[in-house]
Design an enzyme around this catalytic site. Structure first.
Site, PDB file in Angstrom:
ATOM      1  N   HIS A  10      -0.118 -10.294   5.307  1.00  0.00           N
ATOM      2  CA  HIS A  10       0.640 -11.082   4.338  1.00  0.00           C
ATOM      3  C   HIS A  10       1.163 -10.235   3.174  1.00  0.00           C
ATOM      4  O   HIS A  10       0.548  -9.267   2.745  1.00  0.00           O
ATOM      5  CB  HIS A  10      -0.240 -12.208   3.775  1.00  0.00           C
ATOM      6  CG  HIS A  10      -1.453 -11.697   3.046  1.00  0.00           C
ATOM      7  ND1 HIS A  10      -1.433 -11.322   1.720  1.00  0.00           N
ATOM      8  CD2 HIS A  10      -2.715 -11.481   3.482  1.00  0.00           C
ATOM      9  CE1 HIS A  10      -2.628 -10.903   1.352  1.00  0.00           C
ATOM     10  NE2 HIS A  10      -3.440 -10.973   2.403  1.00  0.00           N
ATOM     11  N   HIS A  16       9.188   3.486  10.193  1.00  0.00           N
ATOM     12  CA  HIS A  16       8.612   3.281  11.524  1.00  0.00           C
ATOM     13  C   HIS A  16       7.122   2.999  11.386  1.00  0.00           C
ATOM     14  O   HIS A  16       6.359   3.852  10.934  1.00  0.00           O
ATOM     15  CB  HIS A  16       8.842   4.530  12.375  1.00  0.00           C
ATOM     16  CG  HIS A  16       8.397   4.400  13.797  1.00  0.00           C
ATOM     17  ND1 HIS A  16       8.726   5.325  14.748  1.00  0.00           N
ATOM     18  CD2 HIS A  16       7.643   3.473  14.438  1.00  0.00           C
ATOM     19  CE1 HIS A  16       8.208   4.972  15.910  1.00  0.00           C
ATOM     20  NE2 HIS A  16       7.529   3.852  15.737  1.00  0.00           N
TER      21      HIS A  16
END
Length: 210
Positions: free
Chosen positions: A135, A144
């Site tokens: 979250h 990446h």
């Protein structure tokens, strides 16, 4: 599809399974005889001006883990956008993405990845196979997040970073731009722009050169 290496195969596999788009050709740094699944290289990164005129509207980013990949993805993306191409989000059907998450253009979300509530993923990022992003995380453009990485809640990761496979970024850590985190590393503290960190706990092995 920009790029035609292993990562492009993964992206193409997701596109094929999703049945929303069809890959008609690869765009690479040079014209070669390479083919994959019946698709070949149709032009080069520096010669894409005619694609839109031939009915090509959408593009996918298939450039993965090569040296300077984030910068390469950025340059390719910006050049393609100037030519009018659009980069949709490509998310595998097996990925779980919260309805409250924001994922920007050109990002790839791989098989079994999880992106939790109130997370923001930037442009042309990669959230690769099995990665977990918890979250309230921010992931910058062209970054990446590699296979099996765990990014805990409230983490901020900058632009153009490479987070190696199975790394763990602990709660609330801030990672700057152009950072490399080695595979399997456990990051407990903030990382400055341009630093490379490895190990458990992660330590700096290369400083920002400016």
């Amino acid at each position: 599809m920009f790029g035609c290496g292993g990562h492009a195969m993964s992206v193409m596999d997701t596109i094929k399974n999703n049945k929303e788009y069809v890959v008609i050709g690869f765009v690479d740094k040079e014209k070669t005889d390479y083919t994959y699944d019946g698709v070949g290289v149709i032009t080069t990164d520096t010669d894409i001006s005619g694609l839109e005129a031939h009915g090509v509207k959408y593009a996918a980013m298939g450039i993965g883990s090569v040296k300077g990949a984030g910068t390469i993805r950025m340059k390719v993306y910006e050049n393609a956008v100037k030519e009018g191409l659009l980069f949709p989000v490509i998310a595998d059907a097996t990925a779980v993405v919260s309805e409250s998450a924001v994922v920007e253009d050109g990002t790839f979300i791989g098989k079994g990845a999880l992106i939790n509530a109130e997370t923001h993923i930037g442009k042309c990022a990669i959230v690769n196979t099995g990665a977990i992003i918890e979250h309230c995380v921010e992931v910058g453009d062209f970054t990446h997040i590699s296979v099996g990485t765990v990014v805990c809640g409230d983490v901020i990761i900058g632009n153009n970073c490479m987070i190696g496979a199975n790394a763990t970024i602990t709660q609330g850590v801030k990672i700057g731009d152009n950072v490399t985190v080695g595979a399997g590393s456990v990051v407990l503290h903030d990382v400055l722009d341009g630093e490379t960190v490895v190990g458990n706990p992660a330590r700096v092995i290369r400083e920002n050169n400016g």
